[in-house]
Design an enzyme around this catalytic site. Structure first.
Site, PDB file in Angstrom:
ATOM      1  N   ASP A   1      -2.438  -0.541  -4.521  1.00  0.00           N
ATOM      2  CA  ASP A   1      -3.352   0.480  -3.601  1.00  0.00           C
ATOM      3  C   ASP A   1      -4.676  -0.494  -5.111  1.00  0.00           C
ATOM      4  O   ASP A   1      -5.499  -1.108  -4.377  1.00  0.00           O
ATOM      5  CB  ASP A   1      -3.148   1.895  -3.506  1.00  0.00           C
ATOM      6  CG  ASP A   1      -2.191   2.424  -2.061  1.00  0.00           C
ATOM      7  OD1 ASP A   1      -3.270   2.252  -1.176  1.00  0.00           O
ATOM      8  OD2 ASP A   1      -1.374   2.522  -2.808  1.00  0.00           O
TER       9      ASP A   1
ATOM     10  N   LYS B   1       0.958  -1.382  -0.210  1.00  0.00           N
ATOM     11  CA  LYS B   1      -0.448   0.126  -0.017  1.00  0.00           C
ATOM     12  C   LYS B   1       1.212   0.887  -0.255  1.00  0.00           C
ATOM     13  O   LYS B   1       2.066   1.821   0.552  1.00  0.00           O
ATOM     14  CB  LYS B   1      -0.713   0.082   1.595  1.00  0.00           C
ATOM     15  CG  LYS B   1      -1.512   1.382   0.982  1.00  0.00           C
ATOM     16  CD  LYS B   1      -2.795   1.382   3.098  1.00  0.00           C
ATOM     17  CE  LYS B   1      -3.121   2.279   2.783  1.00  0.00           C
ATOM     18  NZ  LYS B   1      -2.095   4.046   2.949  1.00  0.00           N
TER      19      LYS B   1
ATOM     20  N   LYS C   1       4.926   8.252  -9.003  1.00  0.00           N
ATOM     21  CA  LYS C   1       5.498   9.300  -7.921  1.00  0.00           C
ATOM     22  C   LYS C   1       6.834   9.387  -8.253  1.00  0.00           C
ATOM     23  O   LYS C   1       7.625  10.421  -8.251  1.00  0.00           O
ATOM     24  CB  LYS C   1       5.555   9.316  -6.244  1.00  0.00           C
ATOM     25  CG  LYS C   1       3.809   9.311  -5.943  1.00  0.00           C
ATOM     26  CD  LYS C   1       3.922   9.756  -3.828  1.00  0.00           C
ATOM     27  CE  LYS C   1       4.987   8.551  -3.629  1.00  0.00           C
ATOM     28  NZ  LYS C   1       3.785   6.686  -3.875  1.00  0.00           N
TER      29      LYS C   1
ATOM     30  N   LYS D   1       7.482   1.307   1.474  1.00  0.00           N
ATOM     31  CA  LYS D   1       7.665  -0.257   0.243  1.00  0.00           C
ATOM     32  C   LYS D   1       9.250   0.375  -0.385  1.00  0.00           C
ATOM     33  O   LYS D   1      10.126  -0.066   0.092  1.00  0.00           O
ATOM     34  CB  LYS D   1       6.184  -0.090  -0.007  1.00  0.00           C
ATOM     35  CG  LYS D   1       6.932  -1.145  -1.479  1.00  0.00           C
ATOM     36  CD  LYS D   1       6.102  -1.241  -2.157  1.00  0.00           C
ATOM     37  CE  LYS D   1       4.982  -0.146  -2.890  1.00  0.00           C
ATOM     38  NZ  LYS D   1       5.482   0.954  -3.758  1.00  0.00           N
TER      39      LYS D   1
END
Length: 259
Positions: A127, A9, A40, A14
């Site tokens: 996600d 998530k 990102k 992570k």
């Protein structure tokens, strides 16, 4: 070449876990390539001195057919090869499709044949496991998958969704789930919560990463604990994680290497 995907998530730690894992493997003498699969494009900052590298999609838009490997592959701490897939312009296009385009370009330029890494690690946002974000396991880019999770409900919910996707693709001979990496948030009873959740998913907790201010201090310094904090006890934690990953994964011939 070992091909590993690490899912989790967003905001679960992570990328921090993956970067410290890559650094630990590099310290063991392995040639590692880390591919960030998140719009990102911040997966590899901890290996690049805090610097954001140009993404595959950005360079594709800028250079088109003139794009070369050196435009998208950068050497970071310990010789780790860093790549960021990137994403579309905000509000336009599909992030999952962007990952697919980036993977196709890496294959076209024969990145793995040129750099010949011992280990490729895909750092993937988990996600939403749509077709694009499932690319590392859907097309056989990764043989084994680890999920980073805490004991928080939404992190475990995402872990379950990822595990379902892996099971679906596993039936076709693609990737297999190796286990959960518990990145602790200091929730009461967290280790037992995640142990039970892992059992329900049909896997194990393969590593425990305790919550530590050293990780944030290293990130503030633009690196991993290996680069920034020589005396941190977290180095041993990530070295142990690297050992577990090596124990649980295989190369393309199905063989385990001796580290």
């Amino acid at each position: 070449m070992r091909k590993i995907a690490i899912y989790g998530k967003g905001g679960i730690g992570k990328s921090t876990t993956t970067s410290n894992l890559s650094a630990a493997l590099a310290e063991k003498g392995y040639r590692v390539m880390q591919v960030g699969c998140d719009p990102k494009a911040d997966s590899t900052k901890g290996l690049m001195g805090g610097r954001r590298i140009p993404t595959v999609l950005e360079q594709l838009r800028l250079k088109g057919d003139e794009l070369r490997l050196e435009d998208i592959v950068f050497e970071g701490y310990g010789g780790v090869l860093c790549v960021e897939s990137g994403g579309p312009t905000p509000g336009v296009g599909c992030a999952g499709r962007g990952i697919i385009s980036a993977f196709e370009k890496l294959a076209e330029l024969r990145a793995f044949e040129v750099y010949r890494p011992d280990i490729v690690i895909y750092d993937v946002l988990g996600d939403v496991v749509c077709g694009g974000f499932a690319m590392p396991i859907r097309e056989g880019y990764a043989r084994e998958v680890f999920i980073v999770s805490s004991g928080e409900m939404m992190a475990l919910y995402a872990a379950n969704n990822i595990a379902q996707a892996i099971r679906g693709f596993g039936k076709r001979g693609y990737a297999r789930l190796c286990g959960i990496i518990l990145n602790a948030r200091n929730i009461e009873g967290e280790r037992e919560i995640v142990r039970r959740a892992a059992a329900e998913i049909g896997t194990d907790v393969v590593a425990y990463i305790p919550r530590s201010g050293d990780i944030q201090r290293a990130e503030a310094g633009g690196g991993t604990v290996f680069e920034c904090l020589e005396d941190s006890p977290m180095r041993a934690v990530y070295e142990d994680l690297a050992g577990r990953v090596l124990d649980l994964t295989h190369d393309e011939k199905g063989e385990q290497q001796v580290c």
